[in-house]
Structures are given as structure tokens and as C-alpha cells.
Design a protein around this motif. Structure first.
Motif, PDB file in Angstrom:
ATOM      1  N   ALA A 232     -53.395 -15.757 -42.433  1.00  0.00           N
ATOM      2  CA  ALA A 232     -53.733 -16.249 -43.771  1.00  0.00           C
ATOM      3  C   ALA A 232     -53.818 -17.767 -43.831  1.00  0.00           C
ATOM      4  N   GLY A 233     -52.886 -18.450 -43.175  1.00  0.00           N
ATOM      5  CA  GLY A 233     -52.859 -19.901 -43.251  1.00  0.00           C
ATOM      6  C   GLY A 233     -54.078 -20.577 -42.672  1.00  0.00           C
ATOM      7  N   LYS A 234     -54.790 -19.899 -41.769  1.00  0.00           N
ATOM      8  CA  LYS A 234     -56.000 -20.472 -41.167  1.00  0.00           C
ATOM      9  C   LYS A 234     -57.243 -20.232 -42.022  1.00  0.00           C
ATOM     10  N   GLN A 235     -57.141 -19.347 -43.014  1.00  0.00           N
ATOM     11  CA  GLN A 235     -58.222 -19.036 -43.958  1.00  0.00           C
ATOM     12  C   GLN A 235     -59.528 -18.593 -43.284  1.00  0.00           C
ATOM     13  N   PRO A 236     -59.486 -17.656 -42.350  1.00  0.00           N
ATOM     14  CA  PRO A 236     -60.741 -17.214 -41.723  1.00  0.00           C
ATOM     15  C   PRO A 236     -61.682 -16.497 -42.691  1.00  0.00           C
ATOM     16  N   LEU A 237     -61.140 -15.786 -43.681  1.00  0.00           N
ATOM     17  CA  LEU A 237     -61.998 -15.127 -44.662  1.00  0.00           C
ATOM     18  C   LEU A 237     -62.719 -16.157 -45.539  1.00  0.00           C
ATOM     19  N   HIS A 238     -62.056 -17.249 -45.823  1.00  0.00           N
ATOM     20  CA  HIS A 238     -62.635 -18.375 -46.545  1.00  0.00           C
ATOM     21  C   HIS A 238     -63.850 -18.907 -45.767  1.00  0.00           C
ATOM     22  N   LEU A 239     -63.700 -19.041 -44.473  1.00  0.00           N
ATOM     23  CA  LEU A 239     -64.791 -19.541 -43.637  1.00  0.00           C
ATOM     24  C   LEU A 239     -65.950 -18.551 -43.599  1.00  0.00           C
ATOM     25  N   ILE A 240     -65.649 -17.265 -43.483  1.00  0.00           N
ATOM     26  CA  ILE A 240     -66.720 -16.267 -43.443  1.00  0.00           C
ATOM     27  C   ILE A 240     -67.506 -16.274 -44.751  1.00  0.00           C
ATOM     28  N   GLU A 241     -66.821 -16.448 -45.872  1.00  0.00           N
ATOM     29  CA  GLU A 241     -67.524 -16.510 -47.157  1.00  0.00           C
ATOM     30  C   GLU A 241     -68.417 -17.748 -47.230  1.00  0.00           C
ATOM     31  N   ALA A 242     -67.914 -18.883 -46.752  1.00  0.00           N
ATOM     32  CA  ALA A 242     -68.735 -20.097 -46.733  1.00  0.00           C
ATOM     33  C   ALA A 242     -69.968 -19.885 -45.858  1.00  0.00           C
ATOM     34  N   PHE A 243     -69.768 -19.241 -44.706  1.00  0.00           N
ATOM     35  CA  PHE A 243     -70.909 -18.980 -43.821  1.00  0.00           C
ATOM     36  C   PHE A 243     -71.903 -18.036 -44.490  1.00  0.00           C
ATOM     37  N   ARG A 244     -71.417 -17.018 -45.186  1.00  0.00           N
ATOM     38  CA  ARG A 244     -72.322 -16.076 -45.869  1.00  0.00           C
ATOM     39  C   ARG A 244     -73.265 -16.822 -46.806  1.00  0.00           C
ATOM     40  N   ARG A 245     -72.733 -17.766 -47.568  1.00  0.00           N
ATOM     41  CA  ARG A 245     -73.558 -18.532 -48.505  1.00  0.00           C
ATOM     42  C   ARG A 245     -74.519 -19.446 -47.754  1.00  0.00           C
ATOM     43  N   LEU A 246     -74.027 -20.083 -46.700  1.00  0.00           N
ATOM     44  CA  LEU A 246     -74.879 -20.981 -45.920  1.00  0.00           C
ATOM     45  C   LEU A 246     -76.000 -20.203 -45.235  1.00  0.00           C
ATOM     46  N   ARG A 247     -75.681 -19.014 -44.737  1.00  0.00           N
ATOM     47  CA  ARG A 247     -76.660 -18.204 -44.002  1.00  0.00           C
ATOM     48  C   ARG A 247     -77.800 -17.739 -44.887  1.00  0.00           C
TER      49      ARG A 247
END
Length: 411
Positions: A232-247
Motif C-alpha cells: 500500500a505504501g508504494k501506491q502501485p494502484l495509484h500508478l496504474i490509474e495514472a497510466f490508464r489515463r495517460l494511455r
């Protein structure tokens, strides 16, 4: 009678376990003829396989014990490498080991276990100096009760001693708990830059082939990389969501290196929302991790709590622009805003997307990457060793250090 013998200063480090990016510093110190240096480990984790939030037992596949004198405490084969609270390390034999080794200076990495307290008390009873090294910072909020306890306990622990800080935020942490500026010594976090840069030069020629090895399709656009435990502390789901929008706007790929308890949720999100060009590699050890950095174009670490973030050092040695959160301890030191990367609010996904959007431009990535390579060169083991040596010299005093230098000149 005053001791006037010319001999090296006995320096003992007590730390948790062998870590691949710390060992080169130990070798440098062991090679310094002014020091009689050795390391005591509380745990053999890292040499033996152990689960440290990777979701599987791992051991570092590099030499962790060569080139310096290392010893292990009696419980090292059962001690973990984190967690368990204050009694997670309760090594009473640390007292005898310190008395046997008779260090003129005791260097502690960490402070918050019973074993550390026993080591400090033993050295203080002997009226010998202690050096503290710790990578904590004040970025992540703590419960009120914990802050209250530390406000009393930490200044008492550090009183009269010296501290080795790894960066700006860590220096602020020591200062907050009462360590004065003249007792603070800079010992930066470093990685094996010489090896990493050599790997970068060798692998960059075959970047497309390396990307194909990971299953990255040809002409898939810039590759975003993160290297971390999936917690949780690394926020990988946060990153995947950011990538989804960027993609949705750009051709690009997300390369996720690591493992951990959140991996099933990450994979489910990718599948459920049909996010294309997301590649999971699993855990990658030191013998292979360079191929992931070589495959990448941008490095991202969006953690909600990160004491330093050594993977940022590693990525910068591969001339990568870096985007990190404001909760990454190394951000203020390693990231020059708008020059080699960006620092974003750890809660703001859209801010992360907007900065990554800027790095879709190849010329910007090249310019930022060159700045990363130049900047990270200042974070090296020689500078770290110099900081330790200056702290030891201050701890033992000018006369004793002069005798150590005399001993070195005679070797």
C-alpha cells in the motif's frame, strides 16, 4: 597512563541485515588503514531467503559478505528484517559482543529495537561514543501518541552523540530531535554507479531487443518503469490509474517490476478495466534488474511513504527522467524540478498524469535524462565513506585520530 600507541580506531557497526547497496561502503571503510572496521548483523535475512513484503522469500544474488569483517548475532537465523515492534529484535548477546570487540566508536544503523537500546547502553556505560545512522524523515504523519513519546525519548537517546544523515529530509529529522549541526555528518545513500553506468552503456545498444524480452510490443511508445514492493505504501494502484489515463492519450507502456500482496489487485484492475500495455515482470534480483532500467524511458515512484528510495538513484544512473511523490525522502535531493524530473503530490493522480504527459516528448526525456546522470554522480560511496571517517575522527578526538593516521602511514 595515557595510551600513545599508533593504531587504527576500532569501529563496529551494528545493523539489521546485509543489504546489497550498503556493502560497497563497508568494503571502502574496511580498506581504510586508519580504521579497524567490522559489522555485526542482527539478521541473516538477505543472505538467507526471507519475505520482506515481496510476497515470497528472496535472497540477494550478489556477494554480501566479502571484503570486510562480518559477524552475526545468535538469533540471526530466526530474526526477521523488519516489523515485530520494539521486541522484534531482542538480542541480549549484543552486550557480550560489544564488550569482546571493545569498539572505540559504536555505529548504529537504526534505533527502535531492544537490541539497539542494549547496544547504546553498553557503549554509554563504557563511556565511549556512538554514531547513529537512520534514514527516517518527517514527511509521513505519525499518531499523536507516537510523536509525544518520540519528543521525549529521541532527544534523550541522541544526547551527546553524533549522527550520520543520508539526505536533507533525514538531516531535518535528526535536527528535530535535538542533534546540533556540528554533530551531523553527511553520509549519502549511494549505489554502485560505476557498475550501473557500465551496464547502461552496454545494454542501451540493444534496448529494443530487451524490451521485446519483457513482452513489450514494437513501437509501443515510451516505457514507464517502477521498481518496488507491491504494498500500500508504494501506491502501485495509484500508478496504474495514472497510466490508464495517460494511455488514453498516448502510446506508452507500463513496466511493473516487483511483487507483493497487492499484485492480485493490480492485475485485476488491469484486466477489469482492459488497460493495454501493462507488463508485470515479477521480482527481479540484482543480476537481472539492470535490464529493466535499460528497457525504460521514464522512472516513476509515487509512494505515500518512502524513507529514501534507492531505486531512484539506480534509475538516474541509466539516464532516466524521474517522477516521484512528495513523500519520497530523496525527492528534494535527487530531483531538480523541471530539470531532471518532477515531484508531485502523493494524493493527486491528475498531477502525476500531467507531469508524465510532459515526458512523452522525446527531446524533453533526453534532456532530463542527461541531467539525472549528472546529478546522481554526487551520490557515491567515496563521499559516504568520507562522512563516516569525519564523524569517527570527531568522536575520538584529534590526538587519537592523529595516532590512527600515523598507524596508516606505517602500513
Amino acid at each position: 597512563m595515557k595510551d600513545s600507541v599508533a593504531r587504527p580506531v576500532r569501529l563496529t557497526l551494528f545493523t539489521m541485515s546485509p543489504v546489497y547497496y550498503q556493502v560497497p561502503l563497508y568494503r571502502l571503510l574496511a580498506a581504510d588503514a586508519r580504521l579497524d572496521f567490522r559489522v555485526l548483523y542482527a539478521s541473516s535475512g538477505g543472505v538467507r531467503p526471507v519475505d520482506a513484503d515481496y510476497g515470497q522469500p528472496i535472497a540477494w544474488d550478489t556477494d554480501l559478505l566479502g571484503g570486510y569483517e562480518a559477524g552475526f548475532l545468535a538469533r540471526s537465523e530466526i530474526n526477521s528484517i523488519g516489523g515485530g515492534g520494539f521486541f522484534g529484535l531482542r538480542d541480549f548477546d549484543i552486550i557480550g559482543r560489544i564488550l569482546d570487540q571493545n569498539p572505540e566508536v559504536l555505529w548504529l544503523y537504526g534505533y527502535n529495537y531492544l537490541s539497539h537500546l542494549l547496544a547504546v547502553l553498553t557503549q554509554k556505560v563504557r563511556r565511549r561514543p556512538v554514531l547513529f545512522r537512520e534514514d527516517a524523515n518527517l514527511l509521513e504523519p505519525r499518531p499523536l501518541w507516537k510523536r509525544a513519546v518520540k519528543a521525549v525519548a529521541m532527544p534523550a537517546l541522541f544526547a551527546g552523540e553524533r549522527a550520520l544523515y543520508v539526505g536533507t529530509r533525514n538531516r531535518d529529522w535528526f535536527a528535530h530531535y535535538g542533534v546540533p549541526p556540528d554533530r551531523l555528518f553527511y553520509v549519502p545513500y549511494a549505489v554502485d554507479s560505476e557498475r550501473l553506468r557500465a551496464d547502461h552503456l552496454a545494454l542501451d545498444r540493444t534496448k529494443t531487443a530487451i524490451q521485446a524480452e519483457f513482452g513489450i510490443r514494437e513501437n509501443a511508445g515510451p516505457v514507464l518503469l517502477t521498481v518496488s514492493r507491491f504494498i500500500a505504501g508504494k501506491q502501485p494502484l495509484h500508478l496504474i490509474e495514472a497510466f490508464r489515463r495517460l494511455r488514453q492519450e498516448f502510446d506508452c507502456t507500463l513496466l511493473l517490476v516487483g511483487s507483493g500482496p497487492l499484485e492480485p489487485a493490480m492485475r485485476q484492475k488491469v484486466m477489469r478495466e482492459q488497460i493495454p500495455d501493462v507488463v508485470f515482470t515479477g521480482f527481479m534480483n540484482q543480476s537481472s534488474i539492470c535490464r529493466a532500467y535499460a528497457a525504460a524511458d521514464i522512472f516513476v515512484l509515487p509512494s505515500a511513504g518512502e524513507r529514501w528510495g534507492v531505486s531512484v538513484n539506480e534509475a538516474m544512473n541509466f539516464a532516466l527522467p524521474v517522477v516521484v511523490s512528495d513523500r519520497v525522502g530523496s525527492a528534494v535531493d535527487l530531483v531538480a524540478e523541471g530539470e531532471n524530473g518532477f515531484v508531485v503530490d502523493h494524493t493527486d493522480i491528475e498531477a502525476l498524469v500531467s507531469r508524465l504527459r510532459l515526458l512523452m516528448d522525446r527531446d524533453v526525456r533526453y534532456r532530463f535524462g542527461a541531467a539525472s546522470l549528472e546529478r546522481v554522480g554526487r551520490y557515491n560511496y567515496e563521499r559516504a565513506a568520507s562522512g563516516v571517517i569525519r564523524a569517527v575522527a570527531a568522536a575520538v578526538g584529534a590526538d587519537r585520530w592523529a595516532r590512527a593516521e600515523t598507524a596508516a602511514s606505517l602500513t
